[in-house]
Scaffold this active site. Structure first.
Site, PDB file in Angstrom:
ATOM      1  N   ASP A 191       7.074  -2.066  -4.214  1.00  0.00           N
ATOM      2  CA  ASP A 191       6.446  -3.379  -4.424  1.00  0.00           C
ATOM      3  C   ASP A 191       6.342  -4.212  -3.151  1.00  0.00           C
ATOM      4  O   ASP A 191       6.380  -5.450  -3.198  1.00  0.00           O
ATOM      5  CB  ASP A 191       7.192  -4.168  -5.510  1.00  0.00           C
ATOM      6  CG  ASP A 191       7.143  -3.434  -6.842  1.00  0.00           C
ATOM      7  OD1 ASP A 191       6.101  -2.787  -7.107  1.00  0.00           O
ATOM      8  OD2 ASP A 191       8.133  -3.480  -7.585  1.00  0.00           O
ATOM      9  N   ARG A 192       6.241  -3.552  -2.033  1.00  0.00           N
ATOM     10  CA  ARG A 192       6.103  -4.231  -0.733  1.00  0.00           C
ATOM     11  C   ARG A 192       7.324  -5.073  -0.362  1.00  0.00           C
ATOM     12  O   ARG A 192       7.249  -5.918   0.509  1.00  0.00           O
ATOM     13  CB  ARG A 192       4.840  -5.107  -0.691  1.00  0.00           C
ATOM     14  CG  ARG A 192       3.538  -4.353  -0.906  1.00  0.00           C
ATOM     15  CD  ARG A 192       3.323  -3.335   0.224  1.00  0.00           C
ATOM     16  NE  ARG A 192       2.012  -2.727   0.197  1.00  0.00           N
ATOM     17  CZ  ARG A 192       1.756  -1.545  -0.385  1.00  0.00           C
ATOM     18  NH1 ARG A 192       2.703  -0.878  -1.017  1.00  0.00           N
ATOM     19  NH2 ARG A 192       0.541  -1.039  -0.320  1.00  0.00           N
ATOM     20  N   LEU A 193       8.441  -4.858  -1.074  1.00  0.00           N
ATOM     21  CA  LEU A 193       9.663  -5.603  -0.744  1.00  0.00           C
ATOM     22  C   LEU A 193      10.506  -4.742   0.211  1.00  0.00           C
ATOM     23  O   LEU A 193      11.585  -4.261  -0.119  1.00  0.00           O
ATOM     24  CB  LEU A 193      10.432  -5.973  -2.028  1.00  0.00           C
ATOM     25  CG  LEU A 193       9.644  -6.940  -2.923  1.00  0.00           C
ATOM     26  CD1 LEU A 193      10.363  -7.186  -4.236  1.00  0.00           C
ATOM     27  CD2 LEU A 193       9.415  -8.272  -2.185  1.00  0.00           C
TER      28      LEU A 193
END
Ligand SMILES: Cc1cc2nc3c(=O)[nH]c(=O)nc-3n(C[C@H](O)[C@H](O)[C@H](O)COP(=O)(O)O)c2cc1C
Length: 218
Positions: A196-198
């Site tokens: 999630d692009r985290l």
């Protein structure tokens, strides 16, 4: 995924190749860097020691190219090149450089900022004479970064020198304008792609003999 009408689409894959936890970080970046580089070698990636080297010219304009890291030790990272090349001229003018490793198969990036200085002639000799003579003949002949008349002319010069070496009329010796640079890191960031692009971003900043460790937002 592809390029269509100037737009790149379909590149929204998830990243999840691992994670970085504060409680398991070494005090200095070298250990983690060596772990990541070793992993890249173990995975049999192509040119795991390839890194993008960025320099700036006298006007502050940056430029980048790929070079190979040839030593990683307590001092920093060493690469070899032509001292008359564009990169070397820029380094002699401004020692501040950036290095970037991207191991895409591992969703990992290491960003390094530091200063580059020439390695000793002895150190350059040790590496030069460990290389196959074929690469050394090229290094002796090629005026890296200069405009040349043609590939044929360059090849002609390489072949001529190779033939003279073969006949015992010339020796393969390290040219004065060929050697290494040691990049001493001041900042090292480890980037690990996550879901999630985290992503995890851990930055080490040199503070005297120690390092300050921070987590950065992805
Ligand atoms: C995988 C790879 C490894 C390279 N390794 C080196 C290297 O170790 N030293 C070097 O001078 N050039 C290396 N090159 C060529 C450089 O990218 C570049 O073309 C050359 O050094 C000239 O750069 P400059 O004109 O900015 O000085 C490599 C290129 C690639 C693609």
């Amino acid at each position: 995924m592809g390029l269509e009408h100037g737009k790149i689409s379909g590149d929204r894959r998830q990243y999840d190749g691992g994670s970085l936890h504060e409680d398991s970080l070494p005090r200095a970046p070298k250990e983690l860097f060596e772990e990541w580089l070793s992993r890249a070698f173990e995975e049999d990636l192509r040119d795991p020691n390839a890194m993008v080297l960025s320099t700036v010219d006298g006007r502050g304009a940056p430029s980048s190219r790929v070079v190979l890291a040839k030593a990683v030790d307590d001092r920093g990272i060493v690469f070899y090149t032509n001292y008359d090349s564009r990169k070397a001229n820029e380094i002699e003018h401004n020692r501040r450089v950036a290095l970037l490793f991207h191991w895409r198969e591992l969703d990992r990036v290491v960003r390094i900022e530091g200063r580059a200085t020439r390695v000793s002639g002895e150190e350059a000799d040790a590496y030069f004479y460990s290389r196959p003579p074929g690469s050394n003949v090229g290094a002796m002949v090629s005026p890296q970064s200069r405009v040349i008349a043609s590939r044929e002319e360059l090849l002609g010069q390489v072949n001529e020198l190779a033939a003279r070496v073969e006949a015992g009329e010339a020796e393969v010796v390290r040219p004065d304008n060929w050697g290494g640079y040691l990049v001493v890191p001041a900042v090292v960031e480890f980037w690990q792609g996550r879901a999630d692009r985290l992503h995890d971003r851990i930055r080490y900043r040199r503070d005297g003999e120690d390092w300050i460790i921070d987590r950065l937002a992805p």
